[in-house]
Design a protein around this motif. Sequence first.
Motif, PDB file in Angstrom:
ATOM      1  N   UNK A 118      35.859  35.906  30.453  1.00  0.00           N
ATOM      2  CA  UNK A 118      35.509  36.287  31.695  1.00  0.00           C
ATOM      3  C   UNK A 118      34.066  36.984  31.957  1.00  0.00           C
ATOM      4  N   UNK A 119      33.901  37.484  30.523  1.00  0.00           N
ATOM      5  CA  UNK A 119      32.532  38.851  30.332  1.00  0.00           C
ATOM      6  C   UNK A 119      31.700  37.446  30.524  1.00  0.00           C
ATOM      7  N   UNK A 120      31.406  36.649  29.728  1.00  0.00           N
ATOM      8  CA  UNK A 120      30.664  35.456  29.930  1.00  0.00           C
ATOM      9  C   UNK A 120      30.470  35.080  31.422  1.00  0.00           C
ATOM     10  N   UNK A 121      31.049  34.894  32.178  1.00  0.00           N
ATOM     11  CA  UNK A 121      31.264  34.485  33.410  1.00  0.00           C
ATOM     12  C   UNK A 121      30.395  35.437  34.087  1.00  0.00           C
ATOM     13  N   UNK A 122      30.654  36.638  33.774  1.00  0.00           N
ATOM     14  CA  UNK A 122      30.748  39.101  34.961  1.00  0.00           C
ATOM     15  C   UNK A 122      31.444  38.587  35.318  1.00  0.00           C
TER      16      UNK A 122
ATOM     17  N   UNK B  43      33.203  34.282  41.766  1.00  0.00           N
ATOM     18  CA  UNK B  43      31.089  34.000  42.005  1.00  0.00           C
ATOM     19  C   UNK B  43      30.779  34.260  40.695  1.00  0.00           C
ATOM     20  N   UNK B  44      30.363  33.495  39.966  1.00  0.00           N
ATOM     21  CA  UNK B  44      29.603  34.080  38.586  1.00  0.00           C
ATOM     22  C   UNK B  44      28.830  35.275  38.657  1.00  0.00           C
ATOM     23  N   UNK B  45      28.977  36.531  38.123  1.00  0.00           N
ATOM     24  CA  UNK B  45      28.256  37.826  37.802  1.00  0.00           C
ATOM     25  C   UNK B  45      28.594  38.750  39.087  1.00  0.00           C
ATOM     26  N   UNK B  46      29.492  37.979  39.650  1.00  0.00           N
ATOM     27  CA  UNK B  46      29.573  39.746  40.571  1.00  0.00           C
ATOM     28  C   UNK B  46      31.305  39.064  41.196  1.00  0.00           C
ATOM     29  N   UNK B  47      32.007  38.322  40.617  1.00  0.00           N
ATOM     30  CA  UNK B  47      33.037  37.948  41.542  1.00  0.00           C
ATOM     31  C   UNK B  47      34.028  38.955  40.569  1.00  0.00           C
ATOM     32  N   UNK B  48      35.490  38.811  41.059  1.00  0.00           N
ATOM     33  CA  UNK B  48      36.588  40.154  40.444  1.00  0.00           C
ATOM     34  C   UNK B  48      37.906  39.247  40.841  1.00  0.00           C
ATOM     35  N   UNK B  49      38.726  39.712  40.085  1.00  0.00           N
ATOM     36  CA  UNK B  49      40.287  38.887  39.511  1.00  0.00           C
ATOM     37  C   UNK B  49      41.315  40.091  39.331  1.00  0.00           C
ATOM     38  N   UNK B  50      42.121  40.162  40.940  1.00  0.00           N
ATOM     39  CA  UNK B  50      43.295  40.603  40.809  1.00  0.00           C
ATOM     40  C   UNK B  50      44.382  40.318  39.998  1.00  0.00           C
ATOM     41  N   UNK B  51      44.931  40.985  39.203  1.00  0.00           N
ATOM     42  CA  UNK B  51      46.155  40.234  38.803  1.00  0.00           C
ATOM     43  C   UNK B  51      47.758  41.573  38.947  1.00  0.00           C
ATOM     44  N   UNK B  52      48.624  40.866  39.695  1.00  0.00           N
ATOM     45  CA  UNK B  52      49.297  42.011  40.362  1.00  0.00           C
ATOM     46  C   UNK B  52      50.993  41.921  39.213  1.00  0.00           C
ATOM     47  N   UNK B  53      52.111  42.126  39.322  1.00  0.00           N
ATOM     48  CA  UNK B  53      53.167  42.070  39.186  1.00  0.00           C
ATOM     49  C   UNK B  53      54.051  43.140  40.416  1.00  0.00           C
ATOM     50  N   UNK B  54      55.011  42.537  40.653  1.00  0.00           N
ATOM     51  CA  UNK B  54      56.289  43.131  41.720  1.00  0.00           C
ATOM     52  C   UNK B  54      56.812  42.914  41.584  1.00  0.00           C
TER      53      UNK B  54
END
Length: 380
Positions: free
Chosen positions: A238-242, A277-288
Amino acid sequence: MDRPPGWSVRLKLTLSYAGLVMLAGSLLIAVAWVFALRWLPKRNDPDAVIRAHPGAMVIMTGPTRSQLMTGFAPAAAIALAFLLLLGLIGGWLLAGRMLAPLTRITDAARGATSGSLSHRVALEGKQDEFRELADSFDAMLGRLEAHVAEQQRFAANASHELRTPLAITQTLLDAARNDEGRDTVQLIDRLRVVNTRAIDLTEALLVLSRANQGTFQRGGVDLSLVAEEAAETMLPLAEKQGIVVETAGEVATAVGSQALLQQLGTNLLHNAIVHNLPGRGRVWVRTAVSPEGVELSVENTGEVLTPESVSTLTEPFQRGTERIYGDQAGVGLGLAIVKSIAVAHGGSVALTPRTAGGLCVTVRLPAAPQAALVSVAVSH
């Protein structure tokens, strides 16, 4: 299985029908015979007195019991013979009519054993036991046909994917043989990359096969811990891809294999990071936790996806409507493995395209019973 020959079901039903008719006829004749004997004198006495009830006397003259025996017995025998013939013929026809649907089901089963899975029984008429059996058999054939087609397609795709690194290796080795002055260090590096991809693909195929077989030990697994460990594993990528990864949620314990569910979480997060989206992407991981069970959802930004392309993402070696080739990230089995692991644990996978672009993958699994929750709490 070899079995000794026996009577057919139709013959057994015919004999059963005939026996029932004979029993009913015999009982009817016996009742008539007993009733007649009760009112007839024992000998031929014109002054025989028969008491119908107290205070009443009837004087009869007529046939005696011996005369009744002489006239009634042959007629009773003829009647029984007629009933036997009627029971055999009618029972044979009735049994054949009743077993006709079973014959069609048997023919379809024989066709399936010979490899013809496209045939269906398709019984007409209103719902009954035979039609319920035929409908269930048709549904089973449909699922089996789809499963066989999927396995054949998967085998063809896997063979193609495995052949690609082998063909590249063969090309590199042939080039090195023909060019003696070639840099061997560069050759070794390229061979290592190709070999690593082949190993990754083989391990992914083994995980997928293990998940499909369902042969694994089960225990309480907290999906929130699975999400945290997957995030730590994928942090360098993730850090490599931003890409920014955020994890949140509550304790959500399912019953299953710790290794397979960890593989599920890692694959989901890897897929969300790679297709972003390289350099400006986001990922949200949730449990419920929900009334239906426990959930693990991974949502990521990315390109806009259509519902048609999303529907193919869980198929092996697919990304949307295009195939995954060797120069692209992953081996094309990430979401296919996720789906297989979820199904093997009695759960499901839902893929929803985001309006702004990207994908939301939600895995729903049955919640662990209270005993498993206690064991997980003690282990922590």
